[in-house]
Design a protein around this motif. Sequence first.
Motif, PDB file in Angstrom:
ATOM      1  N   VAL A   1     -19.733 -21.243 -20.643  1.00  0.00           N
ATOM      2  CA  VAL A   1     -20.128 -20.442 -19.478  1.00  0.00           C
ATOM      3  C   VAL A   1     -20.662 -21.368 -18.390  1.00  0.00           C
ATOM      4  O   VAL A   1     -21.465 -22.263 -18.656  1.00  0.00           O
ATOM      5  N   GLN A   2     -20.220 -21.119 -17.177  1.00  0.00           N
ATOM      6  CA  GLN A   2     -20.730 -21.874 -16.026  1.00  0.00           C
ATOM      7  C   GLN A   2     -21.047 -20.937 -14.884  1.00  0.00           C
ATOM      8  O   GLN A   2     -20.277 -20.033 -14.567  1.00  0.00           O
ATOM      9  N   LEU A   3     -22.206 -21.177 -14.274  1.00  0.00           N
ATOM     10  CA  LEU A   3     -22.584 -20.514 -13.024  1.00  0.00           C
ATOM     11  C   LEU A   3     -22.795 -21.621 -12.005  1.00  0.00           C
ATOM     12  O   LEU A   3     -23.615 -22.520 -12.226  1.00  0.00           O
ATOM     13  N   VAL A   4     -22.046 -21.568 -10.912  1.00  0.00           N
ATOM     14  CA  VAL A   4     -22.103 -22.641  -9.921  1.00  0.00           C
ATOM     15  C   VAL A   4     -22.487 -22.063  -8.572  1.00  0.00           C
ATOM     16  O   VAL A   4     -21.716 -21.312  -7.966  1.00  0.00           O
ATOM     17  N   GLU A   5     -23.678 -22.443  -8.102  1.00  0.00           N
ATOM     18  CA  GLU A   5     -24.156 -21.976  -6.805  1.00  0.00           C
ATOM     19  C   GLU A   5     -23.638 -22.875  -5.691  1.00  0.00           C
ATOM     20  O   GLU A   5     -23.415 -24.076  -5.891  1.00  0.00           O
ATOM     21  N   SER A   6     -23.496 -22.289  -4.524  1.00  0.00           N
ATOM     22  CA  SER A   6     -23.133 -23.045  -3.320  1.00  0.00           C
ATOM     23  C   SER A   6     -23.675 -22.307  -2.107  1.00  0.00           C
ATOM     24  O   SER A   6     -24.090 -21.148  -2.206  1.00  0.00           O
ATOM     25  N   GLY A   7     -23.657 -23.004  -0.970  1.00  0.00           N
ATOM     26  CA  GLY A   7     -24.050 -22.363   0.276  1.00  0.00           C
ATOM     27  C   GLY A   7     -25.435 -22.719   0.771  1.00  0.00           C
ATOM     28  O   GLY A   7     -25.826 -22.295   1.865  1.00  0.00           O
ATOM     29  N   GLY A   8     -26.184 -23.486   0.000  1.00  0.00           N
ATOM     30  CA  GLY A   8     -27.498 -23.896   0.453  1.00  0.00           C
ATOM     31  C   GLY A   8     -27.409 -24.920   1.567  1.00  0.00           C
ATOM     32  O   GLY A   8     -26.326 -25.408   1.904  1.00  0.00           O
ATOM     33  N   GLY A   9     -28.562 -25.245   2.159  1.00  0.00           N
ATOM     34  CA  GLY A   9     -28.593 -26.241   3.212  1.00  0.00           C
ATOM     35  C   GLY A   9     -29.864 -26.164   4.008  1.00  0.00           C
ATOM     36  O   GLY A   9     -30.838 -25.536   3.606  1.00  0.00           O
ATOM     37  N   LEU A  10     -29.830 -26.840   5.162  1.00  0.00           N
ATOM     38  CA  LEU A  10     -30.971 -26.878   6.075  1.00  0.00           C
ATOM     39  C   LEU A  10     -30.716 -25.926   7.235  1.00  0.00           C
ATOM     40  O   LEU A  10     -29.645 -25.966   7.861  1.00  0.00           O
ATOM     41  N   VAL A  11     -31.678 -25.074   7.510  1.00  0.00           N
ATOM     42  CA  VAL A  11     -31.530 -24.107   8.590  1.00  0.00           C
ATOM     43  C   VAL A  11     -32.870 -23.960   9.286  1.00  0.00           C
ATOM     44  O   VAL A  11     -33.931 -24.161   8.672  1.00  0.00           O
ATOM     45  N   GLU A  12     -32.840 -23.622  10.554  1.00  0.00           N
ATOM     46  CA  GLU A  12     -34.077 -23.387  11.292  1.00  0.00           C
ATOM     47  C   GLU A  12     -34.618 -21.995  10.976  1.00  0.00           C
ATOM     48  O   GLU A  12     -33.881 -21.089  10.604  1.00  0.00           O
ATOM     49  N   ALA A  13     -35.921 -21.864  11.139  1.00  0.00           N
ATOM     50  CA  ALA A  13     -36.554 -20.565  10.927  1.00  0.00           C
ATOM     51  C   ALA A  13     -35.867 -19.512  11.801  1.00  0.00           C
ATOM     52  O   ALA A  13     -35.547 -19.758  12.967  1.00  0.00           O
ATOM     53  N   GLY A  14     -35.635 -18.352  11.194  1.00  0.00           N
ATOM     54  CA  GLY A  14     -34.925 -17.281  11.878  1.00  0.00           C
ATOM     55  C   GLY A  14     -33.430 -17.291  11.654  1.00  0.00           C
ATOM     56  O   GLY A  14     -32.737 -16.320  12.007  1.00  0.00           O
ATOM     57  N   GLY A  15     -32.936 -18.357  11.049  1.00  0.00           N
ATOM     58  CA  GLY A  15     -31.508 -18.482  10.812  1.00  0.00           C
ATOM     59  C   GLY A  15     -31.055 -17.782   9.547  1.00  0.00           C
ATOM     60  O   GLY A  15     -31.839 -17.094   8.872  1.00  0.00           O
ATOM     61  N   SER A  16     -29.770 -17.976   9.225  1.00  0.00           N
ATOM     62  CA  SER A  16     -29.155 -17.285   8.087  1.00  0.00           C
ATOM     63  C   SER A  16     -28.375 -18.255   7.220  1.00  0.00           C
ATOM     64  O   SER A  16     -27.876 -19.276   7.690  1.00  0.00           O
ATOM     65  N   LEU A  17     -28.285 -17.907   5.960  1.00  0.00           N
ATOM     66  CA  LEU A  17     -27.430 -18.596   4.999  1.00  0.00           C
ATOM     67  C   LEU A  17     -26.847 -17.557   4.058  1.00  0.00           C
ATOM     68  O   LEU A  17     -27.451 -16.505   3.833  1.00  0.00           O
ATOM     69  N   ARG A  18     -25.696 -17.894   3.476  1.00  0.00           N
ATOM     70  CA  ARG A  18     -25.118 -17.043   2.444  1.00  0.00           C
ATOM     71  C   ARG A  18     -24.870 -17.892   1.212  1.00  0.00           C
ATOM     72  O   ARG A  18     -24.063 -18.826   1.258  1.00  0.00           O
ATOM     73  N   LEU A  19     -25.560 -17.572   0.150  1.00  0.00           N
ATOM     74  CA  LEU A  19     -25.361 -18.263  -1.112  1.00  0.00           C
ATOM     75  C   LEU A  19     -24.299 -17.544  -1.939  1.00  0.00           C
ATOM     76  O   LEU A  19     -24.205 -16.318  -1.904  1.00  0.00           O
ATOM     77  N   SER A  20     -23.523 -18.343  -2.670  1.00  0.00           N
ATOM     78  CA  SER A  20     -22.542 -17.797  -3.596  1.00  0.00           C
ATOM     79  C   SER A  20     -22.798 -18.370  -4.978  1.00  0.00           C
ATOM     80  O   SER A  20     -23.322 -19.480  -5.113  1.00  0.00           O
ATOM     81  N   CYS A  21     -22.401 -17.625  -5.983  1.00  0.00           N
ATOM     82  CA  CYS A  21     -22.514 -18.082  -7.364  1.00  0.00           C
ATOM     83  C   CYS A  21     -21.208 -17.713  -8.062  1.00  0.00           C
ATOM     84  O   CYS A  21     -20.934 -16.525  -8.292  1.00  0.00           O
ATOM     85  N   ALA A  22     -20.403 -18.721  -8.354  1.00  0.00           N
ATOM     86  CA  ALA A  22     -19.121 -18.504  -9.021  1.00  0.00           C
ATOM     87  C   ALA A  22     -19.316 -18.612 -10.525  1.00  0.00           C
ATOM     88  O   ALA A  22     -19.825 -19.624 -11.020  1.00  0.00           O
ATOM     89  N   ALA A  23     -18.894 -17.581 -11.233  1.00  0.00           N
ATOM     90  CA  ALA A  23     -19.064 -17.545 -12.685  1.00  0.00           C
ATOM     91  C   ALA A  23     -17.739 -17.801 -13.380  1.00  0.00           C
ATOM     92  O   ALA A  23     -16.693 -17.316 -12.946  1.00  0.00           O
ATOM     93  N   SER A  24     -17.790 -18.558 -14.448  1.00  0.00           N
ATOM     94  CA  SER A  24     -16.609 -18.782 -15.284  1.00  0.00           C
ATOM     95  C   SER A  24     -17.041 -18.758 -16.746  1.00  0.00           C
ATOM     96  O   SER A  24     -18.195 -19.052 -17.072  1.00  0.00           O
TER      97      SER A  24
END
Length: 122
Positions: A1-24
């Motif tokens: 089983v693997q869960l792999v997150e992606s989508g993190g990073g550096l953002v300014e306050a008030g900004g947005s990010l979308r995280l994903s987690c791909a499962a296999s």
Amino acid sequence: VQLVESGGGLVEAGGSLRLSCAASGLTLSEYSMGWFRQAPGKEREVVASISRFGKKTKYSDSVKGRLTISRDNAKNTLYLQMNRLKPEDTAVYYCTSRISVATVIPDDYEYWGQGTQVTVAS
């Protein structure tokens, strides 16, 4: 089983990010899923959880109204839409799965991803 997150990073306050987690190696629809986070020097805490088919979601008070958990079982993928981010959201974010009902206790979950760093600059 693997869960792999992606989508993190550096953002300014008030900004947005979308995280994903791909499962296999597992069928996502058989599991409740959750997002936890851990900031330096702090314990791992639940951010949001979602039932097997997405009918029930729960959020911590600190993120309610700003973060949205969702899932696409056909794609075996979990998401976390993060809006109006604050510096206190800075942490490593982990996705996790549980064969039973979602809880707020990290030890209740069977599988974990490696985490993705989210840094919110003030």
